[in-house]
Write a protein that holds these residues in place. Sequence first.
Motif, PDB file in Angstrom:
ATOM      1  N   ILE A   1       0.895  -1.215   0.283  1.00  0.00           N
ATOM      2  CA  ILE A   1       0.318   0.120   0.206  1.00  0.00           C
ATOM      3  C   ILE A   1       1.207   1.902  -0.029  1.00  0.00           C
ATOM      4  O   ILE A   1       1.970   0.845   1.055  1.00  0.00           O
ATOM      5  CB  ILE A   1      -0.978   0.175   0.854  1.00  0.00           C
ATOM      6  N   THR A   2       0.410   2.455  -0.677  1.00  0.00           N
ATOM      7  CA  THR A   2       1.204   3.634  -1.198  1.00  0.00           C
ATOM      8  C   THR A   2       0.809   4.538   0.421  1.00  0.00           C
ATOM      9  O   THR A   2       0.191   4.300   1.144  1.00  0.00           O
ATOM     10  CB  THR A   2       1.373   4.274  -2.605  1.00  0.00           C
ATOM     11  N   THR A   3       1.448   5.762   0.382  1.00  0.00           N
ATOM     12  CA  THR A   3       0.757   6.764   1.423  1.00  0.00           C
ATOM     13  C   THR A   3       0.144   7.149   1.340  1.00  0.00           C
ATOM     14  O   THR A   3      -1.759   7.145   1.466  1.00  0.00           O
ATOM     15  CB  THR A   3       1.623   7.574   1.434  1.00  0.00           C
ATOM     16  N   LEU A   4      -1.143   7.409  -0.006  1.00  0.00           N
ATOM     17  CA  LEU A   4      -1.848   7.659  -0.585  1.00  0.00           C
ATOM     18  C   LEU A   4      -2.816   6.622  -0.263  1.00  0.00           C
ATOM     19  O   LEU A   4      -4.326   6.952   0.197  1.00  0.00           O
ATOM     20  CB  LEU A   4      -2.139   7.739  -2.084  1.00  0.00           C
ATOM     21  N   GLY A   5      -3.080   5.452  -0.607  1.00  0.00           N
ATOM     22  CA  GLY A   5      -3.672   4.558  -0.484  1.00  0.00           C
ATOM     23  C   GLY A   5      -4.047   4.625   1.342  1.00  0.00           C
ATOM     24  O   GLY A   5      -5.079   3.848   1.110  1.00  0.00           O
ATOM     25  N   LEU A   6      -3.007   4.926   1.729  1.00  0.00           N
ATOM     26  CA  LEU A   6      -3.609   4.753   3.454  1.00  0.00           C
ATOM     27  C   LEU A   6      -4.280   6.141   3.812  1.00  0.00           C
ATOM     28  O   LEU A   6      -5.230   5.778   4.834  1.00  0.00           O
ATOM     29  CB  LEU A   6      -1.864   4.890   4.506  1.00  0.00           C
ATOM     30  N   ALA A   7      -3.951   6.632   2.945  1.00  0.00           N
ATOM     31  CA  ALA A   7      -4.807   7.801   3.464  1.00  0.00           C
ATOM     32  C   ALA A   7      -6.039   7.830   3.192  1.00  0.00           C
ATOM     33  O   ALA A   7      -7.072   8.339   3.418  1.00  0.00           O
ATOM     34  CB  ALA A   7      -4.090   8.961   2.997  1.00  0.00           C
ATOM     35  N   VAL A   8      -6.478   7.146   1.756  1.00  0.00           N
ATOM     36  CA  VAL A   8      -8.289   6.713   1.661  1.00  0.00           C
ATOM     37  C   VAL A   8      -8.043   5.435   2.287  1.00  0.00           C
ATOM     38  O   VAL A   8      -9.656   5.435   2.655  1.00  0.00           O
ATOM     39  CB  VAL A   8      -7.911   6.302   0.100  1.00  0.00           C
ATOM     40  N   LEU A   9      -7.706   4.598   2.667  1.00  0.00           N
ATOM     41  CA  LEU A   9      -8.190   3.385   3.533  1.00  0.00           C
ATOM     42  C   LEU A   9      -8.887   4.496   4.718  1.00  0.00           C
ATOM     43  O   LEU A   9      -9.499   4.292   5.187  1.00  0.00           O
ATOM     44  CB  LEU A   9      -7.098   2.455   3.564  1.00  0.00           C
ATOM     45  N   SER A  10      -7.866   4.899   5.153  1.00  0.00           N
ATOM     46  CA  SER A  10      -8.679   6.015   6.609  1.00  0.00           C
ATOM     47  C   SER A  10      -9.783   6.913   5.981  1.00  0.00           C
ATOM     48  O   SER A  10     -10.396   6.639   7.959  1.00  0.00           O
ATOM     49  CB  SER A  10      -6.889   6.904   7.113  1.00  0.00           C
ATOM     50  N   ALA A  11      -9.775   7.455   5.254  1.00  0.00           N
ATOM     51  CA  ALA A  11     -10.896   8.505   4.857  1.00  0.00           C
ATOM     52  C   ALA A  11     -11.783   7.553   4.805  1.00  0.00           C
ATOM     53  O   ALA A  11     -13.437   7.280   5.473  1.00  0.00           O
ATOM     54  CB  ALA A  11     -10.417   9.172   3.736  1.00  0.00           C
ATOM     55  N   GLU A  12     -12.208   6.321   3.952  1.00  0.00           N
ATOM     56  CA  GLU A  12     -13.191   5.204   4.017  1.00  0.00           C
ATOM     57  C   GLU A  12     -13.290   4.742   5.389  1.00  0.00           C
ATOM     58  O   GLU A  12     -14.837   4.690   5.635  1.00  0.00           O
ATOM     59  CB  GLU A  12     -12.956   4.280   3.259  1.00  0.00           C
ATOM     60  N   THR A  13     -12.294   4.390   6.118  1.00  0.00           N
ATOM     61  CA  THR A  13     -13.122   3.730   7.795  1.00  0.00           C
ATOM     62  C   THR A  13     -13.953   4.864   8.565  1.00  0.00           C
ATOM     63  O   THR A  13     -15.068   4.785   8.637  1.00  0.00           O
ATOM     64  CB  THR A  13     -11.614   3.121   8.304  1.00  0.00           C
ATOM     65  N   ASP A  14     -13.500   6.664   8.426  1.00  0.00           N
ATOM     66  CA  ASP A  14     -14.587   7.328   8.762  1.00  0.00           C
ATOM     67  C   ASP A  14     -15.396   7.176   8.143  1.00  0.00           C
ATOM     68  O   ASP A  14     -16.833   8.038   9.037  1.00  0.00           O
ATOM     69  CB  ASP A  14     -13.656   8.754   8.235  1.00  0.00           C
ATOM     70  N   ARG A  15     -15.381   7.638   6.951  1.00  0.00           N
ATOM     71  CA  ARG A  15     -16.433   7.418   6.187  1.00  0.00           C
ATOM     72  C   ARG A  15     -17.860   6.511   6.883  1.00  0.00           C
ATOM     73  O   ARG A  15     -18.897   6.702   7.086  1.00  0.00           O
ATOM     74  CB  ARG A  15     -16.441   7.620   4.676  1.00  0.00           C
ATOM     75  N   LEU A  16     -17.332   5.061   6.737  1.00  0.00           N
ATOM     76  CA  LEU A  16     -18.124   3.684   6.944  1.00  0.00           C
ATOM     77  C   LEU A  16     -18.277   4.395   8.753  1.00  0.00           C
ATOM     78  O   LEU A  16     -19.283   3.066   8.983  1.00  0.00           O
ATOM     79  CB  LEU A  16     -17.248   2.783   6.658  1.00  0.00           C
ATOM     80  N   THR A  17     -17.509   4.806   9.397  1.00  0.00           N
ATOM     81  CA  THR A  17     -18.032   5.136  11.277  1.00  0.00           C
ATOM     82  C   THR A  17     -19.636   5.588  10.644  1.00  0.00           C
ATOM     83  O   THR A  17     -20.288   5.193  11.325  1.00  0.00           O
ATOM     84  CB  THR A  17     -16.968   5.341  11.472  1.00  0.00           C
ATOM     85  N   GLY A  18     -18.991   7.004  10.304  1.00  0.00           N
ATOM     86  CA  GLY A  18     -20.527   7.806  10.125  1.00  0.00           C
ATOM     87  C   GLY A  18     -21.635   6.635   9.592  1.00  0.00           C
ATOM     88  O   GLY A  18     -22.418   7.333  10.327  1.00  0.00           O
ATOM     89  N   VAL A  19     -21.280   5.803   8.305  1.00  0.00           N
ATOM     90  CA  VAL A  19     -22.714   5.038   8.442  1.00  0.00           C
ATOM     91  C   VAL A  19     -23.089   4.347   8.980  1.00  0.00           C
ATOM     92  O   VAL A  19     -24.524   4.688   9.498  1.00  0.00           O
ATOM     93  CB  VAL A  19     -21.633   4.376   6.937  1.00  0.00           C
ATOM     94  N   LEU A  20     -21.946   4.121   9.594  1.00  0.00           N
ATOM     95  CA  LEU A  20     -22.854   2.563  11.170  1.00  0.00           C
ATOM     96  C   LEU A  20     -23.625   3.449  11.999  1.00  0.00           C
ATOM     97  O   LEU A  20     -24.827   2.984  12.843  1.00  0.00           O
ATOM     98  CB  LEU A  20     -21.511   1.930  11.297  1.00  0.00           C
ATOM     99  N   ARG A  21     -22.682   4.956  12.764  1.00  0.00           N
ATOM    100  CA  ARG A  21     -23.698   5.282  13.633  1.00  0.00           C
ATOM    101  C   ARG A  21     -24.651   5.981  13.148  1.00  0.00           C
ATOM    102  O   ARG A  21     -25.635   6.039  13.480  1.00  0.00           O
ATOM    103  CB  ARG A  21     -22.951   7.035  14.001  1.00  0.00           C
TER     104      ARG A  21
END
Length: 115
Positions: free
Chosen positions: A82-102
């Motif tokens: 995974i690249t630095t950008l890939g890690l940033a995208v994965l982090s942003a997606e987990t934040d997005r999914l956390t909001g969806v789950l909430r």
Amino acid sequence: MTPGVQHHLPLSPATLHVLLALTGGELHGYGIMLEAARQSGGQYKIGPGTLYDNLKKLLAAGLVEEAQPDDPETGARRMFRITTLGLAVLSAETDRLTGVLRHARRSIRLAERRS
């Protein structure tokens, strides 16, 4: 947030699992399939066609890079990381999914109260 991160969201389930599998370090294709299945408790299994289609897209987008090419002489497998950008995208997606789950949990509780 890193520029260009939002452009990649939301992630498909396959892309999410590939990126998540690579957070543990460099893996070859079969290793990614095994790690995705392990991390999901066996609930998500990615096939080779889906995996390599996703890897091709992730490589082109700069979210994953080749760590080592195939070497027929030594038998070394093609490895990905995974690249630095890939890690940033994965982090942003987990934040997005956390909001969806909430939101989903709140909506379910309200619906249960009404029924």
